[in-house]
Design an enzyme around this catalytic site. Structure first.
Site, PDB file in Angstrom:
ATOM      1  N   CYS A 180      46.897  18.500  51.351  1.00 56.78           N
ATOM      2  CA  CYS A 180      45.530  17.721  50.845  1.00 56.78           C
ATOM      3  C   CYS A 180      44.643  18.432  50.397  1.00 56.78           C
ATOM      4  CB  CYS A 180      44.855  16.966  52.094  1.00 56.78           C
ATOM      5  SG  CYS A 180      46.035  15.607  52.757  1.00 56.78           S
ATOM      6  N   HIS A 320      35.254  16.158  53.248  1.00 61.78           N
ATOM      7  CA  HIS A 320      36.931  15.638  53.191  1.00 61.78           C
ATOM      8  C   HIS A 320      36.695  14.325  53.828  1.00 61.78           C
ATOM      9  CE1 HIS A 320      40.980  15.981  53.216  1.00 61.78           C
ATOM     10  NE2 HIS A 320      41.309  15.628  54.563  1.00 61.78           N
ATOM     11  N   GLU A 331      35.049  18.540  60.916  1.00 53.81           N
ATOM     12  CA  GLU A 331      34.175  18.658  59.671  1.00 53.81           C
ATOM     13  C   GLU A 331      32.787  18.838  60.235  1.00 53.81           C
ATOM     14  OE1 GLU A 331      34.262  17.918  55.164  1.00 53.81           O
ATOM     15  OE2 GLU A 331      35.068  16.333  56.252  1.00 53.81           O
ATOM     16  N   LYS A 352      35.961   8.906  50.188  1.00 55.53           N
ATOM     17  CA  LYS A 352      37.215   8.273  50.411  1.00 55.53           C
ATOM     18  C   LYS A 352      37.166   7.038  51.228  1.00 55.53           C
ATOM     19  CE  LYS A 352      40.131  12.625  51.629  1.00 55.53           C
ATOM     20  NZ  LYS A 352      38.846  13.604  51.195  1.00 55.53           N
ATOM     21  N   HIS A 357      42.607   8.109  50.488  1.00 48.93           N
ATOM     22  CA  HIS A 357      42.640   9.468  50.364  1.00 48.93           C
ATOM     23  C   HIS A 357      43.992   9.464  49.551  1.00 48.93           C
ATOM     24  CE1 HIS A 357      43.691  13.298  51.504  1.00 48.93           C
ATOM     25  NE2 HIS A 357      43.613  13.178  52.955  1.00 48.93           N
ATOM     26  N   PHE A 416      46.990  19.088  55.951  1.00 49.80           N
ATOM     27  CA  PHE A 416      48.181  19.163  56.962  1.00 49.80           C
ATOM     28  C   PHE A 416      48.855  20.562  56.955  1.00 49.80           C
ATOM     29  CE2 PHE A 416      49.352  14.442  58.000  1.00 49.80           C
ATOM     30  CZ  PHE A 416      48.177  14.369  58.564  1.00 49.80           C
TER      31      PHE A 416
END
Length: 434
Positions: A180, A320, A331, A352, A357, A416
């Site tokens: 990502c 994010h 975050e 998002k 996403h 990830f």
């Protein structure tokens, strides 16, 4: 003060520029975006500032058997027939970005391309599998049954190759497939190509079209996606106490990058300057995150390292903000660590919540959002944020866009595998063109 794109060698980023190269300041002069809620950058901007979400029940296939049945789908006209959908979205964004930038007039051998994608041509690969195996009935594929274009279906680099071919680019071409963070990493590499003098202009961006049964099933298995199927437009709820995961999406964005001097010489409109980038990895878990946010804070600190004014000039953080419990808390902690007291004075939101996403594409899409936020003097909100998590106590700009003159915006990405990236964009007026 000279802006610096990357940290020093050994600090987790690419090596520093050689002597003299650091003087090249890199700016964004063109944007092309395809995301849920509309085709093109202006439709994208309207969507992310509306305070509403474009996520909906999946229409690409019957999602009834899946735990998560919604997604951010792009309603795109003009997709080329016979292409993987992700490549088609990327090429549409590329054409829009080139047109937006105007007469870039780069020699083909001085025109570079960098593209990020997490899953590559997934949809075309699935189609090919179904053709060759009779939807899984045939275990051994007969010799000669494969189509002439079969091999590129397994290569993420096909995205960059197709964009380079479309633009007649014969300069350096690079692919990033770092989950990502792929899109933001590709933009950073494109800026570095220019800063080092390897290209005059770079088309940098990301694309993914992962809306397939196998992708949905994979995220279902680890319960990373939302199961709020009764309210698909309210399912993505970053920083909200009621969030239960992210909403998968498709999308693409392409940015035209060049030096500030070159842009000024041709009278180009400058959206923003890329003034800092940093990256790190947590070495912790394939999908898990530490609660203290230290690994992402390292990436942010490296991005701020060469920015005049440092954390004090960051007026907006494009988070994010995936909408998972662990990501949003991680975050929030990282921003506090990296920005210090400035964190409580800085607006922070997740787009998002409005578009979903789109994996390897979304980092580039979020850089486009930051560039447009600087240009428009407007911070997009976090849609669906009704009741903040007690552990998420910053200003997440809930529900409604907020007018603001931005000196600099920070965009973060988490992927990830433990990948963390951060980029700073500065307003073009913040530094005079040398």
């Amino acid at each position: 003060m000279t802006a610096k794109l990357t940290p020093t060698q050994g600090s987790g980023g690419v090596p520093p520029c050689e002597a003299g190269e650091g003087r090249r300041r890199v700016v964004i002069t063109g944007l092309g975006v395809n995301a849920a809620g509309g085709q093109g950058r202006e439709a994208f901007w309207r969507q992310i500032t509306s305070g509403r979400s474009a996520t909906r029940r999946i229409t690409h296939f019957d999602p009834d058997r899946f735990r998560s049945q919604m997604a951010g789908e792009v309603e795109a006209a003009g997709l080329e027939p016979g292409l993987d959908r992700g490549i088609g979205l990327l090429k549409l964004a590329g054409r829009e970005a080139i047109a937006d930038a105007g007469a870039i007039d780069a020699a083909p051998q001085r025109l570079g391309v960098t593209v990020g994608t997490a899953v590559g041509p997934t949809l075309e690969l699935i189609r090919l599998f179904e053709v060759l195996t009779g939807h899984g009935e045939v275990w051994q594929v007969p010799p000669g049954a494969a189509e002439p274009g079969s091999y590129p279906c397994v290569l993420p680099s096909t995205f960059a190759a197709e964009l380079a071919t479309m633009a007649s680019a014969r300069g350096p071409v690079a692919t990033f497939s770092s989950g990502c963070t792929s899109g933001i990493d590709a933009v950073a590499r494109g800026a570095e190509m220019i800063r080092r003098g390897h290209a005059d202009v770079v088309l940098a961006g990301g694309a993914d079209a992962p809306l397939s049964p196998i992708s949905v099933a994979g995220f279902d298995a680890i319960k990373a996606t939302s199961a709020n199927n009764d309210n698909p437009d309210q399912a993505c709820r970053p920083f909200d106490a009621g969030r239960d995961g992210f909403v998968l999406a498709e999308g693409a964005a392409v940015l035209v990058l060049e030096t500030a001097e070159r842009a000024a010489a041709r009278g180009a409109r400058i959206y923003a300057e890329i003034s800092g980038f940093g990256a790190s990895s947590n070495g912790f878990h394939m999908t898990g995150l530490t609660s203290d946010g230290v690994d992402l804070s390292w990436a942010i600190e490296r991005a701020l390292d060469g920015v005049p004014g440092g954390a004090e000039v960051i007026d907006y953080v494009n988070a994010h903000g995936s909408g998972t419990v662990q990501n949003d808390r991680h975050e929030t902690a990282a921003v506090k660590r990296a920005l210090g007291e400035q964190a409580w004075r800085t607006m922070m939101s997740s787009i998002k919540s409005a578009i979903g996403h789109s994996l390897g594409a979304v980092g580039a899409i979020e850089i486009a959002a930051c560039a447009m936020a600087i240009r428009e003097g407007m911070v997009p909100p976090t849609a669906n944020l009704m009741e903040p998590d007690d552990a998420c106590d910053l200003d997440y700009v809930p529900l409604s866009a907020r007018p603001a003159a931005l000196r600099a915006a920070l965009s973060t990405a988490s992927g990830f595998g433990g990948f963390q990236s951060a980029m700073v964009l500065s307003a073009p007026e913040s530094q005079a063109v040398a």
